[in-house]
Design a protein around this motif. Structure first.
Motif, PDB file in Angstrom:
ATOM      1  N   CYS A 169     -42.378  36.246  -7.695  1.00  0.00           N
ATOM      2  CA  CYS A 169     -43.329  37.287  -7.624  1.00  0.00           C
ATOM      3  C   CYS A 169     -42.370  38.740  -7.179  1.00  0.00           C
ATOM      4  O   CYS A 169     -42.469  39.157  -6.160  1.00  0.00           O
ATOM      5  N   GLY A 170     -41.399  39.246  -8.363  1.00  0.00           N
ATOM      6  CA  GLY A 170     -40.839  40.043  -7.912  1.00  0.00           C
ATOM      7  C   GLY A 170     -39.301  39.884  -7.660  1.00  0.00           C
ATOM      8  O   GLY A 170     -39.247  38.351  -7.189  1.00  0.00           O
ATOM      9  N   ALA A 171     -38.392  40.745  -7.814  1.00  0.00           N
ATOM     10  CA  ALA A 171     -36.878  40.232  -7.613  1.00  0.00           C
ATOM     11  C   ALA A 171     -36.749  39.766  -6.088  1.00  0.00           C
ATOM     12  O   ALA A 171     -35.877  39.258  -5.702  1.00  0.00           O
ATOM     13  N   LYS A 172     -37.521  40.763  -5.329  1.00  0.00           N
ATOM     14  CA  LYS A 172     -37.447  40.487  -3.753  1.00  0.00           C
ATOM     15  C   LYS A 172     -37.813  38.851  -3.546  1.00  0.00           C
ATOM     16  O   LYS A 172     -37.141  38.211  -2.512  1.00  0.00           O
ATOM     17  N   HIS A 173     -38.600  38.563  -4.050  1.00  0.00           N
ATOM     18  CA  HIS A 173     -39.190  37.094  -4.153  1.00  0.00           C
ATOM     19  C   HIS A 173     -37.994  36.067  -4.614  1.00  0.00           C
ATOM     20  O   HIS A 173     -37.946  35.220  -3.912  1.00  0.00           O
ATOM     21  N   TYR A 188     -26.099  48.420   2.030  1.00  0.00           N
ATOM     22  CA  TYR A 188     -26.575  47.315   1.153  1.00  0.00           C
ATOM     23  C   TYR A 188     -28.334  47.691   1.196  1.00  0.00           C
ATOM     24  O   TYR A 188     -28.825  48.510   1.602  1.00  0.00           O
ATOM     25  N   TRP A 189     -28.793  46.918   0.122  1.00  0.00           N
ATOM     26  CA  TRP A 189     -30.320  46.864   0.104  1.00  0.00           C
ATOM     27  C   TRP A 189     -31.009  46.495   1.422  1.00  0.00           C
ATOM     28  O   TRP A 189     -30.539  45.350   1.860  1.00  0.00           O
ATOM     29  N   VAL A 190     -31.982  46.979   1.927  1.00  0.00           N
ATOM     30  CA  VAL A 190     -32.303  46.836   3.523  1.00  0.00           C
ATOM     31  C   VAL A 190     -32.749  45.350   3.337  1.00  0.00           C
ATOM     32  O   VAL A 190     -32.769  44.801   4.482  1.00  0.00           O
ATOM     33  N   SER A 191     -33.501  44.426   2.427  1.00  0.00           N
ATOM     34  CA  SER A 191     -33.809  43.205   2.405  1.00  0.00           C
ATOM     35  C   SER A 191     -32.703  42.081   2.563  1.00  0.00           C
ATOM     36  O   SER A 191     -33.315  41.116   3.107  1.00  0.00           O
ATOM     37  N   TYR A 192     -31.497  42.334   2.210  1.00  0.00           N
ATOM     38  CA  TYR A 192     -30.587  41.239   2.132  1.00  0.00           C
ATOM     39  C   TYR A 192     -30.355  40.684   3.536  1.00  0.00           C
ATOM     40  O   TYR A 192     -30.541  39.548   3.768  1.00  0.00           O
ATOM     41  N   PRO A 193     -30.095  41.477   4.297  1.00  0.00           N
ATOM     42  CA  PRO A 193     -29.730  40.744   5.880  1.00  0.00           C
ATOM     43  C   PRO A 193     -30.882  40.447   6.145  1.00  0.00           C
ATOM     44  O   PRO A 193     -30.953  39.200   7.018  1.00  0.00           O
ATOM     45  N   LEU A 201     -24.108  40.972  -4.451  1.00  0.00           N
ATOM     46  CA  LEU A 201     -23.477  42.139  -5.090  1.00  0.00           C
ATOM     47  C   LEU A 201     -24.612  42.840  -5.740  1.00  0.00           C
ATOM     48  O   LEU A 201     -25.646  41.842  -6.283  1.00  0.00           O
ATOM     49  N   ASN A 202     -24.714  44.037  -5.781  1.00  0.00           N
ATOM     50  CA  ASN A 202     -26.045  44.769  -6.416  1.00  0.00           C
ATOM     51  C   ASN A 202     -25.238  45.992  -7.216  1.00  0.00           C
ATOM     52  O   ASN A 202     -24.891  46.839  -6.466  1.00  0.00           O
ATOM     53  N   TYR A 203     -25.301  45.804  -8.494  1.00  0.00           N
ATOM     54  CA  TYR A 203     -24.706  47.066  -9.190  1.00  0.00           C
ATOM     55  C   TYR A 203     -25.660  47.270 -10.548  1.00  0.00           C
ATOM     56  O   TYR A 203     -25.969  46.234 -11.275  1.00  0.00           O
ATOM     57  N   SER A 217     -26.126  50.237  -7.840  1.00  0.00           N
ATOM     58  CA  SER A 217     -26.478  49.980  -6.337  1.00  0.00           C
ATOM     59  C   SER A 217     -27.554  50.815  -5.924  1.00  0.00           C
ATOM     60  O   SER A 217     -27.614  52.141  -6.302  1.00  0.00           O
ATOM     61  N   ASN A 218     -28.560  50.129  -5.203  1.00  0.00           N
ATOM     62  CA  ASN A 218     -29.271  50.860  -4.281  1.00  0.00           C
ATOM     63  C   ASN A 218     -28.773  50.619  -2.733  1.00  0.00           C
ATOM     64  O   ASN A 218     -28.518  49.404  -2.673  1.00  0.00           O
ATOM     65  N   PRO A 219     -28.395  51.713  -2.219  1.00  0.00           N
ATOM     66  CA  PRO A 219     -28.678  53.069  -2.399  1.00  0.00           C
ATOM     67  C   PRO A 219     -27.665  54.116  -2.748  1.00  0.00           C
ATOM     68  O   PRO A 219     -27.947  55.156  -2.969  1.00  0.00           O
ATOM     69  N   SER A 263     -26.105  37.972  -7.715  1.00  0.00           N
ATOM     70  CA  SER A 263     -25.989  39.151  -8.507  1.00  0.00           C
ATOM     71  C   SER A 263     -27.343  39.770  -8.787  1.00  0.00           C
ATOM     72  O   SER A 263     -27.963  39.577  -9.652  1.00  0.00           O
ATOM     73  N   ASP A 264     -27.587  40.830  -8.011  1.00  0.00           N
ATOM     74  CA  ASP A 264     -28.730  41.716  -8.053  1.00  0.00           C
ATOM     75  C   ASP A 264     -28.614  42.770  -9.223  1.00  0.00           C
ATOM     76  O   ASP A 264     -28.139  43.879  -8.651  1.00  0.00           O
ATOM     77  N   GLU A 265     -29.127  42.484 -10.244  1.00  0.00           N
ATOM     78  CA  GLU A 265     -28.793  43.588 -11.584  1.00  0.00           C
ATOM     79  C   GLU A 265     -30.006  44.126 -11.731  1.00  0.00           C
ATOM     80  O   GLU A 265     -30.324  44.552 -12.913  1.00  0.00           O
ATOM     81  N   ILE A 266     -31.059  44.491 -11.077  1.00  0.00           N
ATOM     82  CA  ILE A 266     -32.314  45.176 -11.140  1.00  0.00           C
ATOM     83  C   ILE A 266     -32.047  46.374 -11.616  1.00  0.00           C
ATOM     84  O   ILE A 266     -33.187  46.811 -12.406  1.00  0.00           O
ATOM     85  N   TYR A 267     -31.110  46.999 -11.395  1.00  0.00           N
ATOM     86  CA  TYR A 267     -30.855  48.590 -11.975  1.00  0.00           C
ATOM     87  C   TYR A 267     -30.177  48.617 -13.427  1.00  0.00           C
ATOM     88  O   TYR A 267     -29.522  49.565 -13.711  1.00  0.00           O
ATOM     89  N   GLU A 268     -29.895  47.319 -13.874  1.00  0.00           N
ATOM     90  CA  GLU A 268     -29.198  47.273 -15.190  1.00  0.00           C
ATOM     91  C   GLU A 268     -29.391  48.264 -16.100  1.00  0.00           C
ATOM     92  O   GLU A 268     -28.399  48.835 -16.628  1.00  0.00           O
ATOM     93  N   LEU A 285     -38.666  43.226 -13.738  1.00  0.00           N
ATOM     94  CA  LEU A 285     -39.406  44.291 -14.481  1.00  0.00           C
ATOM     95  C   LEU A 285     -39.558  45.350 -13.790  1.00  0.00           C
ATOM     96  O   LEU A 285     -39.778  46.522 -14.601  1.00  0.00           O
ATOM     97  N   SER A 286     -39.790  45.503 -12.615  1.00  0.00           N
ATOM     98  CA  SER A 286     -40.019  46.423 -11.792  1.00  0.00           C
ATOM     99  C   SER A 286     -39.426  47.952 -12.145  1.00  0.00           C
ATOM    100  O   SER A 286     -39.862  49.058 -12.316  1.00  0.00           O
ATOM    101  N   LYS A 287     -37.897  47.871 -11.980  1.00  0.00           N
ATOM    102  CA  LYS A 287     -37.449  49.439 -12.189  1.00  0.00           C
ATOM    103  C   LYS A 287     -37.258  49.632 -13.826  1.00  0.00           C
ATOM    104  O   LYS A 287     -37.371  50.812 -14.252  1.00  0.00           O
ATOM    105  N   ALA A 288     -37.041  48.755 -14.622  1.00  0.00           N
ATOM    106  CA  ALA A 288     -36.680  49.093 -16.013  1.00  0.00           C
ATOM    107  C   ALA A 288     -37.933  49.300 -16.624  1.00  0.00           C
ATOM    108  O   ALA A 288     -37.878  50.468 -17.533  1.00  0.00           O
ATOM    109  N   TRP A 346     -46.763  45.089 -10.446  1.00  0.00           N
ATOM    110  CA  TRP A 346     -47.122  43.569 -11.291  1.00  0.00           C
ATOM    111  C   TRP A 346     -46.302  42.621 -10.497  1.00  0.00           C
ATOM    112  O   TRP A 346     -46.995  41.430 -10.847  1.00  0.00           O
ATOM    113  N   ARG A 347     -45.143  42.916  -9.999  1.00  0.00           N
ATOM    114  CA  ARG A 347     -44.496  41.578  -9.132  1.00  0.00           C
ATOM    115  C   ARG A 347     -43.898  40.575 -10.054  1.00  0.00           C
ATOM    116  O   ARG A 347     -44.479  39.303 -10.004  1.00  0.00           O
ATOM    117  N   ILE A 348     -43.082  41.025 -11.010  1.00  0.00           N
ATOM    118  CA  ILE A 348     -42.389  40.008 -11.967  1.00  0.00           C
ATOM    119  C   ILE A 348     -40.903  40.165 -11.640  1.00  0.00           C
ATOM    120  O   ILE A 348     -40.441  41.233 -12.011  1.00  0.00           O
TER     121      ILE A 348
END
Ligand SMILES: *Cc1c(COP(=O)(O)O)cnc(C)c1O
Length: 396
Positions: A96-100, A122-127, A168-170, A172-174, A200-205, A234-237, A243-245
């Motif tokens: 239900c989203g990359a966060k999930h 870092y993205w706030v949710s990692y820690p 890793l997030n690339y 990167s946010n922020p 590897s968080d590639e949500i902004y690919e 799917l959120s960012k691209a 929609w939470r996928i």
């Protein structure tokens, strides 16, 4: 009594800042929000149509926990097409989203006391996610001079027998910056040597500028792929945040554990959203280029405008939709009795005096910076720059 676990984390500071801006807006204050973490474009029409079709066709029941086969096939095809990676159905789980997805990973791989290396900013949710799963976040600072990229020596120094993974997030946010293939290769070698998972968080690919091309760390070698948990969504691209996928591709045993956990918590992501996601991945992609062109224009307006301000300097971001200016030059200045001591007091000053909402760098573990999102119109960006400029000019 509330559980200790819940006390270990704070609510997301970015969502909080956004809520505060919305609250002021509701009171009739003309606030310009640069704190948003989502594209301001509508979900493309053909994707919405697919959801409506699914709804009308009665695709309204439980689906397999890890996603409908059609979506997993679309994800596998995407990973092949864009990243040159081969994954089978049992190496992919839709959440239900990359966060999930990231949360399920933490649930699946962390035992109490396990350490996870998180480069800051870092993205706030990692820690928070690591803490919620009884792990220990190990924050490794990166520097602006090095493009906020994890330094291999700093990484090595912080690895202990308890280190389980590195995130890793690339792009990167922020920071809006990304990793070169060389940097990824060096980090992958270290991770392999110490048997770490690479999350590897590639949500902004899909949001890269200046002709840069995204390389997934998983594509470096078969060995690296076997240690990588590739997260995307799917959120960012596709402008589909609501929609939470999201999804994870990785080794079978981890995917299996994540599926078991998901089966006992959320079950499948929303059926209709999954059908929309199939269309997003398999359908026309021209929307992407249009969005990218607009973001690119805004990026230049924002960053050029920021660099023209006294006490502010900003590297040109190469990805995502954030600028992360260095604001140390205004620290120590005053407006009347009020002193700008740090990123939080600066963002509070900007919210109250310039009616502009941005997120303090400290929320991302990086004091001395603020995050400004350009997922808003060019008009808003120009007006926001003017207001920030005027508010800063009042500082002495
Ligand atoms: C937005 C975001 C996510 C989560 O996106 P979902 O909406 O949960 O798919 C994950 N990582 C980063 C860095 C993000 O900015």
């Amino acid at each position: 009594m509330i559980a200790e676990r819940a006390k270990r984390v704070k609510p997301s500071p970015t969502l909080q800042m956004n809520a505060k801006a919305k609250e002021l807006k509701a009171k009739g204050v003309d606030v310009l929000s640069f704190s948003v973490g989502e594209p301001d474009f509508d979900t493309p029409e053909h994707i919405k149509e697919a959801a409506i079709r699914a709804l009308k066709d009665g695709k309204t029941k439980y689906t397999p926990v890890d996603g409908i086969p059609e979506l997993k096939e679309a994800i596998a095809a995407k990973l092949k097409r864009d990243n040159g990676l081969d994954y089978t159905g049992d190496e992919i789980i839709v959440s239900c989203g990359a966060k999930h997805s990231l949360y399920n990973i933490a649930q699946a791989i962390l035992s109490p006391g396990d350490e996870v290396i998180i480069p800051s900013p870092y993205w706030v949710s990692y820690p928070a996610q690591v803490l919620l799963n009884d792990g220990e976040p190990v924050i490794v600072e990166t520097t602006e001079e090095e493009g906020f990229v994890l330094n291999p020596e700093s990484l090595k120094e912080r690895i202990t027998p308890k280190t389980k993974a590195v995130i890793l997030n690339y792009p990167s946010n922020p920071t809006g910056l990304t990793y070169t293939v060389d940097a990824l290769t060096t980090i992958a070698e270290i991770a392999l040597r110490h048997n770490l998972y690479i999350i590897s968080d590639e949500i902004y690919e899909k949001l890269l500028y200046d002709g840069l091309k995204h390389t997934s760390i998983a594509s470096l070698s078969k060995e690296v792929k076997e240690r990588t948990l590739l997260v995307n969504g799917l959120s960012k691209a596709y402008s589909m945040t609501g929609w939470r996928i999201g999804y994870t591709a990785g080794p079978k045993d981890v995917i299996k554990a994540m599926t078991k956990i998901q089966s006992q918590s959320t079950s499948n992501p929303t059926s209709i959203a999954q059908w929309a996601a199939v269309e997003a991945l398999n359908g026309p992609q021209d929307f992407l280029q249009e969005m990218l062109t607009e973001f690119d224009a805004r990026r230049r307006i924002l960053v050029d405008g920021l660099n023209a301000l006294d006490g502010i300097s900003c590297r040109m971001p190469t990805g995502a939709f954030y600028a992360f200016p260095n604001v140390k030059g205004v620290f120590g200045k005053k407006a009347g009795e009020r002193e700008i001591k740090d990123s939080s007091s600066l963002t509070m000053y900007l919210l109250e005096e310039a009616k502009v909402a941005a997120v303090p760098g400290i929320a991302f573990g990086a004091e001395g910076y603020i995050r400004i999102s350009y997922a808003t119109s060019r008009e808003n960006i120009k007006e926001g720059l003017k207001r920030i400029g005027e508010a800063l000019a009042r500082l002495r």
